[in-house]
Design an enzyme around this catalytic site. Structure first.
Site, PDB file in Angstrom:
ATOM      1  N   HIS A 184      -3.229  -5.693   1.326  1.00 24.54           N
ATOM      2  CA  HIS A 184      -2.741  -5.861   2.717  1.00 24.54           C
ATOM      3  C   HIS A 184      -2.554  -7.351   3.080  1.00 24.54           C
ATOM      4  CE1 HIS A 184      -2.144  -1.686   3.964  1.00 24.54           C
ATOM      5  NE2 HIS A 184      -3.221  -1.439   3.306  1.00 24.54           N
TER       6      HIS A 184
ATOM      7  N   GLU B 255      -0.781  -8.556   5.072  1.00 25.64           N
ATOM      8  CA  GLU B 255      -0.581  -8.815   6.732  1.00 25.64           C
ATOM      9  C   GLU B 255      -1.945  -8.725   7.302  1.00 25.64           C
ATOM     10  OE1 GLU B 255      -0.345  -5.852   4.909  1.00 25.64           O
ATOM     11  OE2 GLU B 255      -0.830  -4.315   6.228  1.00 25.64           O
TER      12      GLU B 255
ATOM     13  N   CYS C 246       0.969  -1.049   0.092  1.00 26.42           N
ATOM     14  CA  CYS C 246      -0.126   0.087  -0.183  1.00 26.42           C
ATOM     15  C   CYS C 246       0.777   1.212   0.112  1.00 26.42           C
ATOM     16  CB  CYS C 246      -1.152  -0.018   1.326  1.00 26.42           C
ATOM     17  SG  CYS C 246      -2.456   1.198   1.248  1.00 26.42           S
TER      18      CYS C 246
END
Lengths: 234, 99
Positions: free
Chosen positions: A197, A199, A86
């Site tokens: 994302h 994560e 990002c």
């Protein structure tokens, strides 16, 4: 395997990235303040999401003045896996470590939702996902419209530099990115930027585990399980 | 002894012609909603003002263009134009509007 997560003023996904790295790979992760040039001998580097330097001037533009970016560029040259997520993707583009740029979303909306992306090519951060795998990953961005001039786009596509695309084509594209591009890599395939994302998709309890393969790819890459030429032939 | 003169350097930065400008489109829609139906197109950009010391106006312009290439504009997405004029005493924003 040790990861360094670079923390810029305004980063806000740094702790998540470190936690997901530990969970996905079983390795260590250390947060490194942007003023440091010491990555602690990290084998992999993550530039997390957020609003580094307040997004002043343009998203990611001020980060090249952070001393840590000199170490990140050196690690990239040395072939170590570098992942920009990002805002980290925006930073890598602004720093010239990846081609292209990320512009304001076509619809002007800040898009915060889960999207589908297809793994298009192997890289240090996609090789463990398998070609053609469709992943469900969260996005949260206002400036994620990937763009680069037509001749550079052709060169990027010709060298299999697109590693993730939004699917289905067109309808699945949340921000107007050219050619539905969600992630790209450098010619060495060790530096990768992506808008979704991974994560935030590393635990079933938190909505999905499709990001684990992205993070684990760095392990396979570092172990030499897949080198660019072999991976592309496969 | 003459001091190095000061110049106001104004950099205007826009998305490249033809590049999608969703902000400009939204502003255009807003203006038309206010009744300004004469508005055909809107492009939104950035205006950066610098006060610099340079030997002459050409040197000030060259410095401003270098700054645009290196940082103020992203050459992948944006174009820039630099205007220069002698600076009165005071800050870069002298309240007189763009040159």
């Amino acid at each position: 395997m040790r990861a360094a997560v670079i923390v810029f003023p305004g980063s806000n996904c740094d702790e998540d990235a470190a936690a997901a790295w530990r969970l996905a790979t079983g390795g260590e992760a250390a947060l490194v303040w942007h003023e440091s040039t010491d990555l602690g001998g990290a084998d992999a580097i993550i530039l997390p999401g957020g609003f580094a330097h307040g997004d002043y001037l343009r998203c990611g533009a001020m980060c090249r003045f952070s001393p840590a970016m000199r170490a990140v560029a050196a690690a990239a040259r040395a072939g170590r896996p570098v992942l920009g997520i990002c805002n980290g993707f925006q930073i890598l583009c602004e720093a010239g470590l990846l081609p292209g740029a990320l512009a304001r979303n076509a619809g002007l909306d800040f898009r915060c939702e889960t999207v589908s992306v297809r793994v298009e090519a192997p890289s240090a951060w996609t090789v463990a996902c398998g070609p053609g795998a469709v992943l469900r990953l969260p996005i949260a961005h206002g400036d994620g419209r990937y763009w680069l001039p037509p001749e550079e786009r052709e060169a990027l596509i010709a060298r299999d530099g697109v590693v993730l695309r939004y699917v289905p084509a067109g309808a699945g594209n949340p921000n107007g990115s050219v050619d539905d591009i969600a992630g790209v890599c450098n010619p060495g395939r060790n530096v990768v930027g992506l808008m979704p994302h991974p994560e935030r998709a590393a635990e079933r309890l938190l909505g999905g585990e499709d990001g684990i393969g992205i993070l684990r790819s760095a392990l396979a890459w570092a172990a030499g399980a897949a080198r660019p030429e072999e991976a592309l032939r496969a | 002894m003459t001091a190095v003169p000061a110049f106001l350097v104004a950099a205007e930065i826009h998305l490249k012609p033809g590049a999608l400008d969703p902000q400009g489109q939204a502003v255009g829609a807003g203006l038309r909603a206010l009744g300004h139906t004469e508005v055909e197109d809107v492009r939104v950009g950035k205006h950066v003002r610098l006060r610099v010391r340079a030997a002459d106006a050409d040197a000030a312009r060259a410095a401003g263009e270098r700054m645009c290439r290196q940082l103020l504009a992203n050459p992948v997405l944006e174009t820039y134009a630099v205007e220069v004029r002698p600076a009165p005493d005071g800050p870069a924003d002298d309240g007189t509007g763009p040159p």
